[in-house]
Design a protein around this motif. Sequence first.
Motif, short mmCIF file in Angstrom:
data_model
loop_
_atom_site.label_atom_id
_atom_site.label_comp_id
_atom_site.label_asym_id
_atom_site.label_seq_id
_atom_site.Cartn_x
_atom_site.Cartn_y
_atom_site.Cartn_z
N ILE A 60 26.46 12.52 17.24
CA ILE A 60 25.76 11.25 17.42
C ILE A 60 24.27 11.57 17.23
O ILE A 60 23.76 12.57 17.73
N THR A 61 23.60 10.74 16.47
CA THR A 61 22.26 11.08 15.98
C THR A 61 21.17 10.26 16.68
O THR A 61 21.30 9.05 16.85
N ILE A 62 20.09 10.96 17.07
CA ILE A 62 18.90 10.30 17.61
C ILE A 62 18.04 9.87 16.43
O ILE A 62 17.53 10.70 15.67
N ASN A 63 17.88 8.57 16.25
CA ASN A 63 17.06 8.08 15.15
C ASN A 63 15.58 8.02 15.55
O ASN A 63 14.69 8.32 14.74
N ASP A 64 15.32 7.59 16.78
CA ASP A 64 13.99 7.68 17.37
C ASP A 64 14.16 7.57 18.88
O ASP A 64 15.29 7.51 19.37
N THR A 65 13.07 7.54 19.63
CA THR A 65 13.18 7.58 21.10
C THR A 65 13.88 6.36 21.68
O THR A 65 14.30 6.38 22.83
N ASP A 66 14.02 5.30 20.92
CA ASP A 66 14.67 4.10 21.42
C ASP A 66 15.98 3.78 20.72
O ASP A 66 16.54 2.70 20.90
N ASP A 67 16.47 4.72 19.93
CA ASP A 67 17.65 4.39 19.12
C ASP A 67 18.53 5.63 18.91
O ASP A 67 18.10 6.61 18.30
N VAL A 68 19.73 5.55 19.41
CA VAL A 68 20.72 6.61 19.19
C VAL A 68 21.94 5.97 18.54
O VAL A 68 22.43 4.92 18.99
N ASP A 69 22.43 6.60 17.48
CA ASP A 69 23.58 6.09 16.74
C ASP A 69 24.85 6.39 17.51
O ASP A 69 25.31 7.53 17.55
N VAL A 70 25.44 5.37 18.16
CA VAL A 70 26.59 5.57 19.05
C VAL A 70 27.83 4.93 18.45
O VAL A 70 27.78 3.80 17.95
N PRO A 71 29.00 5.63 18.47
CA PRO A 71 30.24 5.01 17.99
C PRO A 71 30.60 3.77 18.81
O PRO A 71 30.23 3.66 19.99
N THR A 72 31.29 2.86 18.18
CA THR A 72 31.74 1.66 18.90
C THR A 72 32.71 2.02 20.02
O THR A 72 32.65 1.50 21.13
N THR A 73 33.62 2.94 19.72
CA THR A 73 34.54 3.47 20.73
C THR A 73 34.54 5.00 20.61
O THR A 73 34.29 5.55 19.54
N MET A 111 20.29 6.16 24.68
CA MET A 111 21.63 5.81 24.20
C MET A 111 22.16 4.66 25.04
O MET A 111 22.14 4.72 26.28
N GLU A 112 22.67 3.64 24.40
CA GLU A 112 23.28 2.51 25.08
C GLU A 112 24.67 2.27 24.50
O GLU A 112 24.84 2.29 23.29
N PHE A 113 25.64 2.07 25.38
CA PHE A 113 26.99 1.76 24.89
C PHE A 113 27.75 0.94 25.92
O PHE A 113 27.43 0.93 27.11
N THR A 114 28.75 0.25 25.43
CA THR A 114 29.65 -0.54 26.28
C THR A 114 30.93 0.25 26.51
O THR A 114 31.49 0.82 25.58
N ALA A 115 31.38 0.29 27.76
CA ALA A 115 32.59 1.03 28.10
C ALA A 115 33.83 0.29 27.63
O ALA A 115 33.76 -0.83 27.12
N GLU A 116 34.99 0.93 27.81
CA GLU A 116 36.26 0.29 27.46
C GLU A 116 36.43 -1.01 28.23
O GLU A 116 36.98 -1.99 27.72
N ASP A 117 35.98 -1.02 29.49
CA ASP A 117 35.85 -2.27 30.23
C ASP A 117 34.56 -2.92 29.74
O ASP A 117 33.45 -2.45 30.03
N SER A 118 34.66 -4.00 29.00
CA SER A 118 33.50 -4.60 28.35
C SER A 118 32.49 -5.18 29.33
O SER A 118 31.39 -5.59 28.92
N ASP A 119 32.84 -5.22 30.62
CA ASP A 119 31.89 -5.67 31.64
C ASP A 119 30.95 -4.55 32.09
O ASP A 119 30.08 -4.78 32.94
#
Length: 346
Positions: free
Chosen positions: A157-170, A195-203
């Motif tokens: 997973i790649t850090i594009n800049d300090t506010d953006d990390v390329d994260v897989p959908t799952t 890095m920001e991502f949504t868990a398997e529980d979308s809540d």
Amino acid sequence: MKKVLALVLAVMMLATVAFAAEVYNPDDKGTPGTPGQKQPGDKIKIDARGIIFVDSGTYSFTPTGSQKLIKDINSSNYSISAIKYDDGKNLVESVKFNDKEDRVEIKLKQDYTSTKAKTLNMTFTLKGKKSGKSSKPADIDVRINYVVNYGLDKALITINDTDDVDVPTTFAKNTLYQVQAGTAPDGTKAKYGTMEFTAEDSDVEVEVRVYEDDELYLYNETDANDDVLKAYADADADITFLNFKGTPTFNATATVRFYKEEDTFVYGMKDGKLTNINAKWDDDEGCFILKTRTLGGYVFSDKKLNVAAADASTNNPDTGANDVVGIATALAAVALVSAAAVSLKK
């Protein structure tokens, strides 16, 4: 009289003879001597179908479903002793009876950091117990030879800049994710980022700073935990789950947002038991917020649950048992006893 004593002693010795057994592919019924393949967290299940009895290096007795064993494989008839490891001691979580299924189960530890296969080579003795008027089954020496496939795949997973990390959908179940530094818009190396991502529980959403070369097992699932459900079966509560199986730990504090109803009760979960966590409701964001460096198991309930309640799972002691006495040996024991009786009569 000496002959009688000799015969009695022979019977006693026979009752304590240890049979040698090599277990290989109990589930798959593979080729003798070929190590089985298992995954982290699996159980090696040992029952009559997975045991070969060895006499002087030759296979002399192979129980099958059609053959009647003299003793069942459970904690009433056997105990486990003398557990020794030639290799792989750190791979084993427990060795226990499963009395319901009449077998021994070796539980392998979870490991979400290793990318290499490992070998488990261990021995233990199943010691026969005497219960009531029944005869004591012979001891059984068991050897386990398994290759545990801890070889996880790796992905970046790649850090594009300090506010953006390329994260897989799952996140894939068999993958360890490594953070790599990317190139920021100004041409410099971005060695950390949010890095920001949504868990398997979308809540549930996670926000955390990650750094170059961090390795994280991020797979998570919403499968129900049977121990928790059994422990709170009488609560009449609507209970849901979220579990980060690899309990990933970050080098910075993560913000976890649980977008549940305000009257929801949010708990942690460890080893099938509830724990209290410091997840607080935030009016401005309309969610519960948890600050933590490690993601784990979470339980959500529409009713308050007693955290102190014992889990309903039945845990046997770390002992094991197996059942087997070769037919020929059993007949030999009967013959010796009969001979002793005849001598006593004379």
